[in-house]
Design an enzyme around this catalytic site. Structure first.
Site, PDB file in Angstrom:
ATOM      1  N   ASP A  82       0.832  -1.200   0.000  1.00 39.04           N
ATOM      2  CA  ASP A  82       0.000   0.000   0.000  1.00 39.04           C
ATOM      3  C   ASP A  82       0.865   1.247   0.000  1.00 39.04           C
ATOM      4  O   ASP A  82       2.094   1.158   0.137  1.00 39.04           O
ATOM      5  CB  ASP A  82      -0.973  -0.010   1.197  1.00 39.04           C
TER       6      ASP A  82
ATOM      7  N   ASP B  46      -8.232  -1.923  13.735  1.00 36.38           N
ATOM      8  CA  ASP B  46      -9.616  -2.121  13.287  1.00 36.38           C
ATOM      9  C   ASP B  46      -9.745  -3.326  12.352  1.00 36.38           C
ATOM     10  O   ASP B  46     -10.765  -3.497  11.684  1.00 36.38           O
ATOM     11  CB  ASP B  46     -10.154  -0.854  12.614  1.00 36.38           C
TER      12      ASP B  46
ATOM     13  N   HIS C 294      -7.861  -3.968   9.677  1.00 33.85           N
ATOM     14  CA  HIS C 294      -7.487  -3.800   8.261  1.00 33.85           C
ATOM     15  C   HIS C 294      -6.198  -4.545   7.958  1.00 33.85           C
ATOM     16  O   HIS C 294      -5.342  -4.720   8.830  1.00 33.85           O
ATOM     17  CB  HIS C 294      -7.412  -2.319   7.862  1.00 33.85           C
TER      18      HIS C 294
ATOM     19  N   GLU D 258      -9.764  -0.905   4.840  1.00 35.45           N
ATOM     20  CA  GLU D 258     -10.477  -0.522   6.046  1.00 35.45           C
ATOM     21  C   GLU D 258     -11.818  -1.271   6.141  1.00 35.45           C
ATOM     22  O   GLU D 258     -12.276  -1.865   5.156  1.00 35.45           O
ATOM     23  CB  GLU D 258     -10.723   0.994   6.030  1.00 35.45           C
TER      24      GLU D 258
HETATM   25  C1  GLP Z   1      -0.664   0.470   8.448  1.00 33.53           C
HETATM   26  C2  GLP Z   1      -0.291  -0.367   7.238  1.00 33.53           C
HETATM   27  C3  GLP Z   1      -0.591  -1.827   7.440  1.00 33.53           C
HETATM   28  C4  GLP Z   1      -0.071  -2.273   8.780  1.00 33.53           C
HETATM   29  C5  GLP Z   1      -0.736  -1.489   9.886  1.00 33.53           C
HETATM   30  C6  GLP Z   1      -0.293  -1.907  11.263  1.00 33.53           C
HETATM   31  O1  GLP Z   1      -1.985   0.859   8.464  1.00 33.53           O
HETATM   32  N1  GLP Z   1      -0.940   0.083   6.056  1.00 33.53           N
HETATM   33  O2  GLP Z   1      -0.004  -2.567   6.395  1.00 33.53           O
HETATM   34  O3  GLP Z   1      -0.311  -3.633   8.948  1.00 33.53           O
HETATM   35  O4  GLP Z   1      -0.379  -0.134   9.698  1.00 33.53           O
HETATM   36  O5  GLP Z   1       0.940  -1.318  11.545  1.00 33.53           O
HETATM   37  P1  GLP Z   1       1.860  -1.731  12.753  1.00 33.53           P
HETATM   38  O6  GLP Z   1       2.464  -3.023  12.355  1.00 33.53           O
HETATM   39  O7  GLP Z   1       2.865  -0.633  12.839  1.00 33.53           O
HETATM   40  O8  GLP Z   1       1.000  -1.833  13.939  1.00 33.53           O
END
Ligand code: GLP
Length: 261
Positions: free
Chosen positions: A67, A136, A138, A143
């Site tokens: 992403d 949440d 995702h 989302e």
């Molecule tokens: C972002 C990214 C996701 C990731 C999420 C959780 O929203 N787009 O790919 O999994 O954060 O991040 P973290 O691993 O820092 O908690």
């Protein structure tokens, strides 16, 4: 879905790195799906260490990131294409142009998203997709409410995700972009093996839904229950709401090591 509960984050990185190493030994041209966020960092650290030791090479491999924020300038340090370079790609031996990401600066966003899907297809699809999970539920930036069959497209970030990610923007939620491009849930589901990492108590509800909840667009990661080969790597805090945590622990303890993940 295999659920592995481990206390030590470095061990999580090591288990996932074993799978990447085994993949690359069998298929040096493998295609990796690369996630940003803090969750996969232990995997990238371990792979970089193994590269330094000469155990693993990425020189024929390809990578596709999940992403990207829309509108962050090309040199912005939080642009995911730059983040993945910093935390992983620049530390190993990927060839020039071997790692691609959705173009968050494209003038024609639908065309850029379609081109990204085509590029993944032309590379032969993703062999192993590394994933984190949002609070949440995702994955990527899909989302709640995302189509379970979605492909790479533009999405609006939820307020919660922008608050969660404000830590990367000096704590200022207003500096977190409102839009992103993300591989869809259908894109992620096409990967041949999905390795999802979640650590910390803030992920416990999302993890509970992912593993034990009903499949629903309200918790987008639950679509992974329909995937044939998913490995979920958790620490105890992220696993604390799992009803079958004891079963998952026993299963892993008695698992024949030759099976890998
Ligand atoms: C972002 C990214 C996701 C990731 C999420 C959780 O929203 N787009 O790919 O999994 O954060 O991040 P973290 O691993 O820092 O908690």
């Amino acid at each position: 879905m295999e659920v592995i509960i481990i206390e030590d984050a470095r061990q999580i990185g090591s288990i996932a790195a074993d799978a990447v190493e085994a993949l690359l030994i069998g298929k040096p041209t493998a295609v990796l799906g690369l996630a940003t966020g803090s969750s996969p960092l232990s995997i990238y650290d371990e792979l970089a260490a193994r590269y330094e030791l000469g155990r693993v090479s990425f020189h024929q491999a390809r990578g596709f990131t999940l992403d990207e924020y829309v509108g962050l300038l090309a040199d912005h340090p939080e642009r995911y294409r730059n983040v993945i370079d910093t935390v992983f790609v620049s530390r190993v031996d990927f060839g020039p142009g071997a790692v691609a990401g959705p173009d968050g600066l494209a003038a024609d966003i639908p065309a850029a998203c379609a081109a990204y899907e085509t590029a993944i297809d032309h590379a032969g699809g993703v062999d192993l997709q590394i994933l984190g999970i949002g609070t949440d539920g995702h994955i990527g930036f899909n989302e709640p409410g995302s189509s379970l069959a979605s492909r790479t497209r533009i999405k609006t970030l939820t307020r919660q995700t922008r608050i969660d990610n404000a830590r990367f923007f000096d704590g200022d939620v207003d500096r977190v972009p409102t839009h992103c491009l993300t591989q869809g849930l259908g894109t992620i589901m096409a990967a041949r093996h999905v390795v999802l990492v979640a650590t910390g108590r803030t992920k416990a509800e999302a993890v509970h839904q992912l593993v034990e909840g009903p499949v629903s667009a309200m918790w987008p990661a639950t679509i992974l229950q329909h995937h044939r080969h998913v490995t979920v790597l958790l620490d105890g805090a992220a696993a604390r709401r799992l009803q079958l945590a004891d079963y998952y622990r026993e299963t892993y303890l008695s698992k024949p090591r030759w099976q890998g993940i």
